[in-house]
Motif scaffolding. Structure first.
Motif, PDB file in Angstrom:
ATOM      1  N   GLU A   1       0.837  -1.184   0.000  1.00 53.58           N
ATOM      2  CA  GLU A   1       0.000   0.000   0.000  1.00 53.58           C
ATOM      3  C   GLU A   1       0.876   1.239   0.000  1.00 53.58           C
ATOM      4  N   ARG A   2       0.265   2.388  -0.279  1.00 55.27           N
ATOM      5  CA  ARG A   2       1.001   3.647  -0.339  1.00 55.27           C
ATOM      6  C   ARG A   2       0.504   4.584   0.752  1.00 55.27           C
TER       7      ARG A   2
ATOM      8  N   LEU B   1      13.234   0.060   6.930  1.00 55.68           N
ATOM      9  CA  LEU B   1      11.982  -0.707   6.890  1.00 55.68           C
ATOM     10  C   LEU B   1      11.712  -1.320   5.514  1.00 55.68           C
ATOM     11  N   ARG B   2      12.647  -1.094   4.590  1.00 59.95           N
ATOM     12  CA  ARG B   2      12.533  -1.611   3.210  1.00 59.95           C
ATOM     13  C   ARG B   2      11.272  -1.110   2.513  1.00 59.95           C
TER      14      ARG B   2
ATOM     15  N   LEU C   1       6.875  16.601   1.654  1.00 59.58           N
ATOM     16  CA  LEU C   1       6.000  15.560   1.117  1.00 59.58           C
ATOM     17  C   LEU C   1       6.736  14.228   1.170  1.00 59.58           C
ATOM     18  N   ILE C   2       6.076  13.237   1.762  1.00 60.59           N
ATOM     19  CA  ILE C   2       6.632  11.886   1.853  1.00 60.59           C
ATOM     20  C   ILE C   2       5.619  10.929   1.254  1.00 60.59           C
TER      21      ILE C   2
ATOM     22  N   LEU D   1       4.295  -2.117   8.174  1.00 58.34           N
ATOM     23  CA  LEU D   1       5.513  -1.323   8.071  1.00 58.34           C
ATOM     24  C   LEU D   1       5.201   0.156   7.869  1.00 58.34           C
ATOM     25  N   LEU D   2       4.135   0.455   7.140  1.00 59.08           N
ATOM     26  CA  LEU D   2       3.728   1.848   6.955  1.00 59.08           C
ATOM     27  C   LEU D   2       3.282   2.463   8.280  1.00 59.08           C
ATOM     28  N   LYS D   3       2.561   1.687   9.087  1.00 57.92           N
ATOM     29  CA  LYS D   3       2.143   2.181  10.402  1.00 57.92           C
ATOM     30  C   LYS D   3       3.361   2.430  11.284  1.00 57.92           C
ATOM     31  N   GLN D   4       4.330   1.527  11.241  1.00 64.91           N
ATOM     32  CA  GLN D   4       5.549   1.696  12.020  1.00 64.91           C
ATOM     33  C   GLN D   4       6.318   2.926  11.540  1.00 64.91           C
TER      34      GLN D   4
END
Length: 95
Positions: free
Chosen positions: A33-34, A59-60, A73-74, A82-85
């Motif tokens: 996901e993005r 986190l790769r 902007l990220i 991993l996105l939550k982390q």
């Protein structure tokens, strides 16, 4: 520091050419996901972009970070956990 995170404006519909695209594809049994974030505040001259790069690499996650008139902007892609982390660590470990 203010962080703005939200779902894509055009989720599930056709997107205009300039809109950021959300990619969802299966890799093994996980979905990629993005996450798009705009960070505002004291992020200039403190090593914030290199910090974001190192964290994403650790986190790769794939993506990019850039300065805009609205803030930093990220956009990163990877597994949801991993996105939550990544998001949590941006807020708690920022320089």
């Amino acid at each position: 520091m203010e962080t703005i995170v939200g779902p894509p404006k055009h989720a599930g519909r056709a997107r205009p050419p300039s809109a950021p695209q959300r990619t969802v594809h299966k890799t093994d049994s996980t979905k990629s996901e993005r996450l798009k974030m705009i960070v505002r505040g004291a992020v200039q001259g403190v090593g914030f972009r290199p910090f974001v790069y190192r964290l994403a690499a650790e986190l790769r996650l794939n993506g990019y970070v850039s300065n805009t008139a609205q803030g930093v902007l990220i956009e990163v892609e990877g597994a949801r956990n991993l996105l939550k982390q990544f998001q949590w660590r941006i807020q708690t470990e920022k320089p």
